[in-house]
Design a protein around this motif. Structure first.
Motif, short mmCIF file in Angstrom:
data_model
loop_
_atom_site.label_atom_id
_atom_site.label_comp_id
_atom_site.label_asym_id
_atom_site.label_seq_id
_atom_site.Cartn_x
_atom_site.Cartn_y
_atom_site.Cartn_z
N CYS A 139 3.83 3.09 -9.38
CA CYS A 139 4.75 4.22 -9.46
C CYS A 139 4.99 4.59 -10.92
O CYS A 139 5.12 3.71 -11.77
N GLU A 140 5.03 5.87 -11.18
CA GLU A 140 5.27 6.33 -12.55
C GLU A 140 6.04 7.64 -12.55
O GLU A 140 5.94 8.43 -11.60
N LEU A 141 6.81 7.83 -13.61
CA LEU A 141 7.59 9.06 -13.77
C LEU A 141 6.82 9.99 -14.70
O LEU A 141 6.46 9.62 -15.82
N ILE A 142 6.57 11.20 -14.23
CA ILE A 142 5.79 12.20 -14.99
C ILE A 142 6.71 13.35 -15.38
O ILE A 142 7.53 13.81 -14.58
N THR A 143 6.59 13.81 -16.61
CA THR A 143 7.36 14.97 -17.09
C THR A 143 6.43 16.15 -17.29
O THR A 143 5.45 16.06 -18.03
N ASN A 144 6.72 17.25 -16.62
CA ASN A 144 5.92 18.46 -16.71
C ASN A 144 6.77 19.64 -17.15
O ASN A 144 8.01 19.61 -17.03
N ARG A 145 6.12 20.65 -17.64
CA ARG A 145 6.83 21.87 -18.02
C ARG A 145 7.29 22.60 -16.77
O ARG A 145 6.62 22.62 -15.75
N ALA A 146 8.47 23.20 -16.88
CA ALA A 146 9.01 24.00 -15.78
C ALA A 146 9.30 25.40 -16.29
O ALA A 146 9.09 25.71 -17.46
N GLU A 147 9.75 26.28 -15.39
CA GLU A 147 10.08 27.64 -15.79
C GLU A 147 11.15 27.64 -16.88
O GLU A 147 11.14 28.46 -17.79
N VAL A 148 12.09 26.68 -16.73
CA VAL A 148 13.13 26.52 -17.75
C VAL A 148 13.14 25.05 -18.15
O VAL A 148 13.48 24.19 -17.34
N GLY A 149 12.71 24.74 -19.34
CA GLY A 149 12.72 23.36 -19.81
C GLY A 149 11.61 22.54 -19.18
O GLY A 149 10.47 22.98 -19.06
N THR A 150 11.95 21.30 -18.75
CA THR A 150 10.98 20.39 -18.17
C THR A 150 11.47 19.92 -16.80
O THR A 150 12.65 20.01 -16.47
#
Length: 496
Positions: free
Chosen positions: A283-294
């Motif tokens: 299991c891992e936590l992934i950070t992606n770009r969003a419409e506003v922020g991440t």
């Protein structure tokens, strides 16, 4: 079986032998066996030996007609390089296992599938079809097999056994012999179809010779899913369920049950192998770009030897919060440790059925509104229904994330979707609530005016052919003048 070393001896036993097509076909009756139908022995030019097949006819004229057609068909197949000698079902099984082994080596199938399917073949399919020619198995024999299989443990070969052994998940399991007729096993039908397909690819059987091998239609048994209100009741009951534990060990076990339910609700994984094999490293936590922020999302890497093989299931950040909560009370938190580990041994907890049943009893939700008992699989169904309704997720994408097919999604999940999205179905026919409308008129006239404007607004522009043409707007942007190459060339001035 009668065997003859010399042809003349066999012909003497057969009675009259009728030769046609210049001796390439010999027709005879097996009188010594009491058979009156004519059998044909074919000699194909360029092929060693003979082929013998029954014509199925008692009339000699009809038998000759069948034999001539068959000889022409066999000759054409032989010239095209198609094998014309019948292969047994056992040879077709070996071919299928070769294909399956190749699929395992290339990652298209798992060792678990190999072991499970071979066990089914050895116990059921081979004993029934082993010596039969693969191109001679007809529809009636398939139907007879289905009946034989249903009664295998009651009146068939397994009736005298006290126990049975079978492969499940690549492991040998021993259990009591079934005491009643079993329902049809769709997996066995799938394997039987695959065996015929392997034989067809090798030219041992033609497409039109393969019988119709399909599942008998059965009523779909859907496991119940929790409604939104029921899930809120379960969440509300978790604190009292944990507080009611006697001792720290029982309290930790109940915390694990609650965390397991929240994890499965958020991910839609299959109870069993898929949750048992999960380690912290999966299991891992992934950070992606969003419409506003991440935006943060949890990736769960499902192992290759599970039911549908390797995949990555994507879930929300809430799943990661559940995992962090488990770390606060579980002593097994190394990367290689199972997430759902037994507190004493550190081994994977195989089933949470008893704990879930106890929690549901605390919440007063042991059965759904139709009287069907909830089970751990209800969490997977709840996940699918929730994503279809609240998430409006595309069915194909949801099927990929859950490791299933679109057909299974449509067949088993989201059965409450029309009820929970009822407004979308009848929004234009909803009767006006006069009491609520009068309250709006008194307290917020501006809102009432806006509602009426939207209700009476046309859906698109209305064209009136008799309306006068509108004058041109002087402020409207003018169309730019076209640019020509000649505009760049200096033109000679006219002489005055």
């Amino acid at each position: 079986m009668l065997r003859c070393n010399k042809l003349s001896v066999c012909e003497a036993l057969m009675g009259d032998v009728v030769h046609i097509l210049g001796g390439s076909i010999a027709l005879y009756q097996r009188l010594y066996m009491g058979t009156q139908t004519w059998t044909a022995r074919y000699k194909i030019r360029g092929m060693k030996g003979y082929l013998t097949k029954t014509t199925g006819k008692r009339d000699l004229a009809e038998a000759k007609e069948v034999a001539l057609e068959k000889h022409a068909e066999l000759t054409a197949d032989f010239r095209r390089g198609i094998p014309i000698r019948s292969r047994t079902f056992k040879l077709a099984v070996n071919a299928y296992l070769e294909d399956l082994q190749t699929a395992v080596l290339t990652g298209r199938a798992t060792e678990r599938t190999m072991k499970d399917n071979k066990a089914v073949i050895d116990r059921y399919l081979l004993p029934y079809f082993e010596s039969k020619a693969i191109d001679a198995i007809r529809q009636e024999q398939i139907e007879a097999y289905k009946l034989w299989r249903l009664t295998y443990w009651t009146t068939g070969p397994g009736a005298t056994d006290t126990t049975r052994k079978y492969m499940r998940g690549g492991k040998l399991i021993k259990s009591k012999r079934p005491q009643k007729t079993q329902t049809q096993r769709s997996g066995e039908i799938f394997i039987l179809k695959a065996i015929f397909n392997s034989a067809r690819k090798r030219g041992w059987v033609k497409r039109d010779q393969i019988p119709d091998i399909e599942d008998d239609q059965r009523k779909a048994e859907r496991r119940p899913a929790f409604t939104e209100a029921e899930w809120k009741r379960i969440i509300a009951a978790m604190p009292s369920y944990i507080e009611g534990a006697k001792g720290l060990l029982v309290e930790a076990d109940r915390k694990m049950v609650c965390a397991y339910m929240q994890f499965m609700f958020e991910t839609g994984l299959r109870p069993g192998k898929e949750h048992q094999q999960l380690t912290w490293a999966d299991c891992e936590l992934i950070t992606n770009r969003a419409e506003v922020g991440t935006a943060k999302e949890t990736h769960i890497h499902v192992r290759a030897d599970t039911k549908t093989g390797k995949r990555t299931a994507v879930s929300s950040e809430e799943t990661w919060e559940v995992l962090n909560h488990i770390k606060t009370f579980s002593p097994w938190t190394k990367p290689s440790d199972p997430i759902f580990a037994d507190r004493k041994t550190g081994k994977p907890i195989k089933s949470f059925a008893k704990g879930i049943s106890a929690l549901l009893k605390t919440a007063g939700l042991e059965h759904d509104r139709n009287g069907v008992k909830f089970s751990p699989y209800s969490l997977r169904h709840t996940y699918a229904t929730d994503r279809l309704i609240r998430g409006s997720v595309d069915v194909w994408l949801l099927a990929k994330n859950m490791g299933t097919s679109v057909e299974m999604i449509r067949k088993h999940y989201g059965q409450d979707e029309p009820k929970q999205r009822s407004h979308e179905l009848i929004h234009d026919k909803v009767q006006l609530d006069m009491a609520a409308w009068m309250a709006i008129l008194k307290t917020n006239p501006a809102l009432a005016e806006e509602v009426m404007r939207k209700a009476n607004a046309p859906e698109g522009p209305i064209y009136d052919p008799n309306a006068p043409e509108a004058p041109p707007d002087p402020n409207a942007p003018r169309k730019p003048k076209k640019f020509r190459l000649s505009d760049m060339i200096d033109k000679p001035k006219d002489p005055d």
